[in-house]
Design a protein around this motif. Structure first.
Motif, PDB file in Angstrom:
ATOM      1  N   ARG A   1       0.864  -1.173   0.000  1.00 47.90           N
ATOM      2  CA  ARG A   1       0.000   0.000   0.000  1.00 47.90           C
ATOM      3  C   ARG A   1       0.902   1.224   0.000  1.00 47.90           C
ATOM      4  N   VAL A   2       0.779   2.039  -1.036  1.00 49.06           N
ATOM      5  CA  VAL A   2       1.598   3.247  -1.138  1.00 49.06           C
ATOM      6  C   VAL A   2       1.020   4.282  -0.180  1.00 49.06           C
ATOM      7  N   THR A   3       1.834   4.691   0.793  1.00 44.63           N
ATOM      8  CA  THR A   3       1.364   5.677   1.761  1.00 44.63           C
ATOM      9  C   THR A   3       1.786   7.088   1.372  1.00 44.63           C
ATOM     10  N   ARG A   4       2.797   7.189   0.523  1.00 44.43           N
ATOM     11  CA  ARG A   4       3.251   8.491   0.021  1.00 44.43           C
ATOM     12  C   ARG A   4       3.997   8.272  -1.272  1.00 44.43           C
TER      13      ARG A   4
ATOM     14  N   GLU B   1       2.186  -6.098   3.603  1.00 44.04           N
ATOM     15  CA  GLU B   1       1.714  -7.100   4.546  1.00 44.04           C
ATOM     16  C   GLU B   1       1.685  -8.460   3.860  1.00 44.04           C
ATOM     17  N   ALA B   2       2.119  -9.493   4.571  1.00 43.05           N
ATOM     18  CA  ALA B   2       2.086 -10.869   4.055  1.00 43.05           C
ATOM     19  C   ALA B   2       1.253 -11.731   5.003  1.00 43.05           C
ATOM     20  N   TRP B   3       0.477 -12.650   4.419  1.00 42.94           N
ATOM     21  CA  TRP B   3      -0.378 -13.532   5.195  1.00 42.94           C
ATOM     22  C   TRP B   3      -0.491 -14.875   4.476  1.00 42.94           C
ATOM     23  N   GLN B   4      -1.107 -15.812   5.157  1.00 38.78           N
ATOM     24  CA  GLN B   4      -1.355 -17.112   4.533  1.00 38.78           C
ATOM     25  C   GLN B   4      -2.867 -17.319   4.448  1.00 38.78           C
ATOM     26  N   SER B   5      -3.428 -18.306   5.103  1.00 38.78           N
ATOM     27  CA  SER B   5      -4.861 -18.591   4.929  1.00 38.78           C
ATOM     28  C   SER B   5      -5.766 -17.566   5.589  1.00 38.78           C
ATOM     29  N   ASP B   6      -5.280 -16.859   6.598  1.00 38.58           N
ATOM     30  CA  ASP B   6      -6.105 -15.895   7.326  1.00 38.58           C
ATOM     31  C   ASP B   6      -5.503 -14.497   7.200  1.00 38.58           C
ATOM     32  N   ARG B   7      -6.150 -13.666   6.420  1.00 36.35           N
ATOM     33  CA  ARG B   7      -5.656 -12.297   6.178  1.00 36.35           C
ATOM     34  C   ARG B   7      -5.527 -11.499   7.475  1.00 36.35           C
ATOM     35  N   ALA B   8      -6.351 -11.823   8.465  1.00 39.60           N
ATOM     36  CA  ALA B   8      -6.319 -11.103   9.736  1.00 39.60           C
ATOM     37  C   ALA B   8      -5.124 -11.487  10.611  1.00 39.60           C
ATOM     38  N   LYS B   9      -4.361 -12.511  10.181  1.00 40.58           N
ATOM     39  CA  LYS B   9      -3.187 -12.949  10.943  1.00 40.58           C
ATOM     40  C   LYS B   9      -1.951 -12.862  10.050  1.00 40.58           C
ATOM     41  N   PRO B  10      -1.404 -11.654   9.877  1.00 44.79           N
ATOM     42  CA  PRO B  10      -0.223 -11.532   9.012  1.00 44.79           C
ATOM     43  C   PRO B  10       0.968 -12.299   9.578  1.00 44.79           C
ATOM     44  N   VAL B  11       1.783 -12.836   8.657  1.00 44.51           N
ATOM     45  CA  VAL B  11       2.997 -13.546   9.074  1.00 44.51           C
ATOM     46  C   VAL B  11       4.203 -12.611   9.097  1.00 44.51           C
ATOM     47  N   ALA B  12       4.130 -11.528   8.319  1.00 43.39           N
ATOM     48  CA  ALA B  12       5.224 -10.552   8.282  1.00 43.39           C
ATOM     49  C   ALA B  12       4.697  -9.248   7.679  1.00 43.39           C
ATOM     50  N   THR B  13       5.357  -8.157   8.046  1.00 37.45           N
ATOM     51  CA  THR B  13       5.062  -6.851   7.454  1.00 37.45           C
ATOM     52  C   THR B  13       6.388  -6.174   7.124  1.00 37.45           C
ATOM     53  N   ALA B  14       6.313  -5.159   6.299  1.00 40.35           N
ATOM     54  CA  ALA B  14       7.523  -4.407   5.954  1.00 40.35           C
ATOM     55  C   ALA B  14       7.148  -2.972   5.619  1.00 40.35           C
ATOM     56  N   VAL B  15       8.129  -2.110   5.727  1.00 39.20           N
ATOM     57  CA  VAL B  15       8.029  -0.724   5.281  1.00 39.20           C
ATOM     58  C   VAL B  15       9.204  -0.497   4.350  1.00 39.20           C
ATOM     59  N   MET B  16       8.926   0.061   3.174  1.00 44.64           N
ATOM     60  CA  MET B  16       9.994   0.379   2.214  1.00 44.64           C
ATOM     61  C   MET B  16       9.960   1.869   1.904  1.00 44.64           C
ATOM     62  N   ASN B  17      11.136   2.467   1.839  1.00 46.60           N
ATOM     63  CA  ASN B  17      11.289   3.866   1.458  1.00 46.60           C
ATOM     64  C   ASN B  17      12.094   3.920   0.167  1.00 46.60           C
ATOM     65  N   PHE B  18      11.638   4.735  -0.791  1.00 44.39           N
ATOM     66  CA  PHE B  18      12.249   4.843  -2.099  1.00 44.39           C
ATOM     67  C   PHE B  18      12.623   6.278  -2.426  1.00 44.39           C
ATOM     68  N   ILE B  19      13.631   6.431  -3.243  1.00 44.34           N
ATOM     69  CA  ILE B  19      13.900   7.685  -3.936  1.00 44.34           C
ATOM     70  C   ILE B  19      13.417   7.487  -5.365  1.00 44.34           C
ATOM     71  N   LEU B  20      12.696   8.471  -5.866  1.00 39.31           N
ATOM     72  CA  LEU B  20      12.192   8.433  -7.241  1.00 39.31           C
ATOM     73  C   LEU B  20      13.034   9.392  -8.067  1.00 39.31           C
ATOM     74  N   SER B  21      13.494   8.927  -9.220  1.00 36.85           N
ATOM     75  CA  SER B  21      14.243   9.796 -10.124  1.00 36.85           C
ATOM     76  C   SER B  21      13.689   9.636 -11.536  1.00 36.85           C
ATOM     77  N   ASP B  22      14.028  10.568 -12.403  1.00 40.63           N
ATOM     78  CA  ASP B  22      13.524  10.524 -13.776  1.00 40.63           C
ATOM     79  C   ASP B  22      13.929   9.229 -14.450  1.00 40.63           C
ATOM     80  N   ALA B  23      12.961   8.657 -15.154  1.00 38.47           N
ATOM     81  CA  ALA B  23      13.198   7.397 -15.850  1.00 38.47           C
ATOM     82  C   ALA B  23      14.017   7.607 -17.102  1.00 38.47           C
TER      83      ALA B  23
END
Length: 139
Positions: A103-106, A117-139
């Protein structure tokens, strides 16, 4: 862009690492691709459990694909440079398919942040989460 177009575009752009993990685009939720990783020997750590590196790889690919999709839907082209990735392992992922979505927050002019967010059979019970930060530059 339709759901089918999003899936086709992301599936065609998956890097060799994602293909090595067996990742695929399972579906689209809220215009974001849900990435699936089937359980198997290539992603197993201790017997019956997903390896932490495999989980991290899934989260990273889901983060990249979420940001790529977000930018494509805005007709923006940018090179993505990850600056930081923080992974939280919440519970042991067992021998079944694992799903992840970002989910892009910014997405500003120069930086972007994505929660994943990562999950298996039950979406309400995530197995792992992450936050990623990026720099955007001209393609």
């Amino acid at each position: 862009m339709s759901e089918e177009e999003i899936i086709a575009r992301i599936a065609d752009a998956l890097p060799p690492y994602a293909q090595g993990l067996g990742l695929s685009v399972d579906r689209v939720e809220g215009r974001m691709p849900v990435i699936a990783m089937p359980f198997g020997q290539r992603v197993e750590g201790r017997p019956g459990y997903l390896h932490g590196g495999s989980s991290s790889g899934l989260l990273e690919i889901a983060g990249f694909t979420a940001l790529q999709t977000h930018l494509a839907l805005q007709d923006r082209a940018a090179k993505l440079k990850p600056v930081n990735v923080t992974v939280q392992f919440l519970r042991g992922a067992r021998s079944e398919t694992t799903y992840a979505v970002g989910r892009v927050t910014r997405a500003g002019g120069r930086t972007a942040n994505v929660d994943i967010e990562a999950w298996q059979s039950d979406r309400a019970k995530p197995v792992a989460t992450a936050v990623m930060n990026f720099i955007l530059s001209d393609a």
